[in-house]
Design an enzyme around this catalytic site. Structure first.
Site, PDB file in Angstrom:
ATOM      1  N   ASN A 222       1.725  -1.173  12.960  1.00 19.15           N
ATOM      2  CA  ASN A 222       1.927   0.252  12.725  1.00 19.15           C
ATOM      3  C   ASN A 222       2.839   0.445  11.529  1.00 19.15           C
ATOM      4  O   ASN A 222       3.944  -0.092  11.491  1.00 19.15           O
ATOM      5  CB  ASN A 222       2.554   0.922  13.953  1.00 19.15           C
ATOM      6  CG  ASN A 222       1.570   1.048  15.086  1.00 19.15           C
ATOM      7  OD1 ASN A 222       0.626   1.822  15.000  1.00 19.15           O
ATOM      8  ND2 ASN A 222       1.774   0.279  16.148  1.00 19.15           N
TER       9      ASN A 222
ATOM     10  N   GLY B 258       0.200   4.835   8.436  1.00 20.40           N
ATOM     11  CA  GLY B 258      -1.018   4.561   9.181  1.00 20.40           C
ATOM     12  C   GLY B 258      -0.880   3.365  10.099  1.00 20.40           C
ATOM     13  O   GLY B 258       0.095   2.624  10.050  1.00 20.40           O
ATOM     14  N   LYS B 259      -1.877   3.212  10.952  1.00 24.01           N
ATOM     15  CA  LYS B 259      -1.938   2.074  11.866  1.00 24.01           C
ATOM     16  C   LYS B 259      -3.027   1.135  11.386  1.00 24.01           C
ATOM     17  O   LYS B 259      -4.116   1.571  11.006  1.00 24.01           O
ATOM     18  CB  LYS B 259      -2.253   2.555  13.285  1.00 24.01           C
ATOM     19  CG  LYS B 259      -2.295   1.430  14.302  1.00 24.01           C
ATOM     20  CD  LYS B 259      -2.711   1.936  15.676  1.00 24.01           C
ATOM     21  CE  LYS B 259      -4.216   2.094  15.764  1.00 24.01           C
ATOM     22  NZ  LYS B 259      -4.681   2.370  17.133  1.00 24.01           N
TER      23      LYS B 259
ATOM     24  N   LYS C 172      -7.683   0.551   8.798  1.00 24.15           N
ATOM     25  CA  LYS C 172      -6.477   1.355   8.631  1.00 24.15           C
ATOM     26  C   LYS C 172      -6.784   2.771   9.087  1.00 24.15           C
ATOM     27  O   LYS C 172      -7.718   3.402   8.591  1.00 24.15           O
ATOM     28  CB  LYS C 172      -6.032   1.362   7.167  1.00 24.15           C
ATOM     29  CG  LYS C 172      -4.774   2.183   6.900  1.00 24.15           C
ATOM     30  CD  LYS C 172      -4.392   2.127   5.421  1.00 24.15           C
ATOM     31  CE  LYS C 172      -3.132   2.926   5.141  1.00 24.15           C
ATOM     32  NZ  LYS C 172      -2.762   2.908   3.704  1.00 24.15           N
TER      33      LYS C 172
ATOM     34  N   ASP D 176       3.565   1.671  -5.401  1.00 25.73           N
ATOM     35  CA  ASP D 176       4.281   1.063  -4.277  1.00 25.73           C
ATOM     36  C   ASP D 176       4.161  -0.458  -4.329  1.00 25.73           C
ATOM     37  O   ASP D 176       3.875  -1.104  -3.328  1.00 25.73           O
ATOM     38  CB  ASP D 176       3.761   1.604  -2.946  1.00 25.73           C
ATOM     39  CG  ASP D 176       4.772   1.448  -1.812  1.00 25.73           C
ATOM     40  OD1 ASP D 176       5.983   1.311  -2.101  1.00 25.73           O
ATOM     41  OD2 ASP D 176       4.360   1.466  -0.634  1.00 25.73           O
TER      42      ASP D 176
END
EC number: 2.7.11.1
Length: 274
Positions: free
Chosen positions: A24, A28-29, A46, A134
Site C-alpha cells: 500500500n 495507490g495499492k 496498481k 519522483d
C-alpha cells in the site's frame, strides 16, 4: 461486449491475487496477480482512488511502451471510485531494498545504474515532454540478471512547465522548493541525490546523521553549499564531483543537461563491472 472488454474480462477471471505481495502506497495499492493459464506469468496491478488518478500516468505508459527501461502496461480500467492499471511485474527489488540488503554499492555498479537511469530520463524528456518528478530509490529497479534498470511509477509525471508541486522532499531541487514550474532540472537534481545514496548506503548529502529526517527548513539551508568536500562520505573523487555537479545550489553552475551529465568523468570512465 466488444473485443477489448472481453479480453479484460477473461484476464481478470484468469488471475489470482498473491496476497502476501500486497503493497500500500500513498497514491495507490499494488498487488501481484498470478495469471493461471500461463502458469508462471505475474502482473502488477496498481489501484488508485479516483480523486488521486492522473491521466498523465497512462499517457507515459503508452508513450514509452517500447522502451526497455519503462514498465509495459497491459490494461487500464476504472469504476466510479477507482482506477486500476495492470502492468508487467518485474521480479527484482527496488534500489531502496537493494541498499537495505547490500549497503553501499561499488562505484562500477553505481555508474552502470546511473548511466541507464540518465538514458531513460533523457528519452522520457525528449520523446514525450514529460518530467518524471519522483526519481528516488523506491522508483528505480535494477534487475541484475538482465543488467537492466527500470524507471517506474509515473503517477506524478507532468508536462514540462506545469505549475504543480508534488514529489518526495529529500529529492527536491532548490527551484522545486521555491515552487517553480516543472523542469527537466528537477529530475537531474534528484539523480544527484540518488547517486549519493547509492554510494553511501542510503545516506542523504545534507543530513547530519543517518537517522535524521530532513524537513523543508533544513533542505533550504543546507542546499546552499558550494564545496564538494561537504560530500566527504563519498570517497571516490570523480563520484563526489559528479554528485556535486548535479546538486550545486547555483543553477547556472549546476549540470542540468543530459549531454553534459553523460560526459562527466565518473560516468564516462571505464569501470570493471561486467
Amino acid at each position: 461486449m466488444d473485443a477489448a472488454l472481453q479480453s479484460l474480462s477473461r484476464f481478470v477471471a484468469d488471475c489470482a491475487v498473491l496476497a502476501p505481495k500486497v503493497v500500500n502506497g500513498r497514491f495507490g495499492k499494488m498487488d501481484v496477480l498470478h495469471h493461471r493459464p500461463t502458469t508462471s506469468k505475474l502482473f502488477l496491478r496498481k489501484t488508485i482512488a479516483a480523486h488521486s488518478f492522473s491521466a498523465d500516468e497512462i499517457n507515459v505508459h503508452d508513450l514509452m511502451s517500447d522502451h526497455p527501461s519503462f514498465v509495459d502496461m497491459y490494461f487500464c480500467y476504472s469504476s466510479p471510485t477507482a482506477w486500476a492499471i495492470v502492468m508487467d511485474y518485474v521480479p527484482c527489488p527496488d534500489l531502496f531494498e537493494t541498499l537495505q540488503t547490500q549497503g553501499a554499492l561499488d562505484n562500477a555498479l553505481v555508474v552502470n545504474i546511473v548511466r541507464q537511469l540518465c538514458d531513460a530520463l533523457n528519452d522520457l524528456h525528449n520523446a514525450t515532454g514529460y518530467i518524471h518528478n519522483d526519481v528516488k530509490l523506491e522508483n528505480v529497479l535494477y534487475f541484475g540478471a538482465r543488467d537492466r534498470v527500470y524507471l517506474c511509477d509515473y503517477g506524478l509525471c507532468k508536462r514540462e512547465h506545469s505549475p504543480v508541486h508534488d514529489g518526495t522532499l529529500e529529492y527536491f531541487s532548490p527551484e522545486k522548493i521555491r515552487r517553480h514550474n516543472y523542469a527537466r532540472s528537477f529530475d537531474w537534481y534528484a539523480v544527484g541525490v540518488l547517486a549519493y545514496k547509492l554510494l553511501t548506503g542510503g545516506r542523504h548529502p545534507f543530513e547530519r546523521s543517518a537517522d535524521e529526517v530532513l524537513d523543508l527548513a533544513s533542505m533550504r539551508r543546507r542546499q546552499q553549499y558550494n564545496d564538494p568536500a561537504a560530500l566527504k562520505n563519498v570517497r571516490n573523487l570523480m563520484a563526489r564531483d559528479f554528485v556535486f555537479c548535479l546538486t550545486r545550489f547555483n543553477f547556472e553552475c549546476r549540470s542540468t543537461d543530459y549531454k553534459q551529465i553523460a560526459k562527466h568523468s565518473f560516468l564516462a570512465s571505464r569501470h570493471d563491472y561486467i
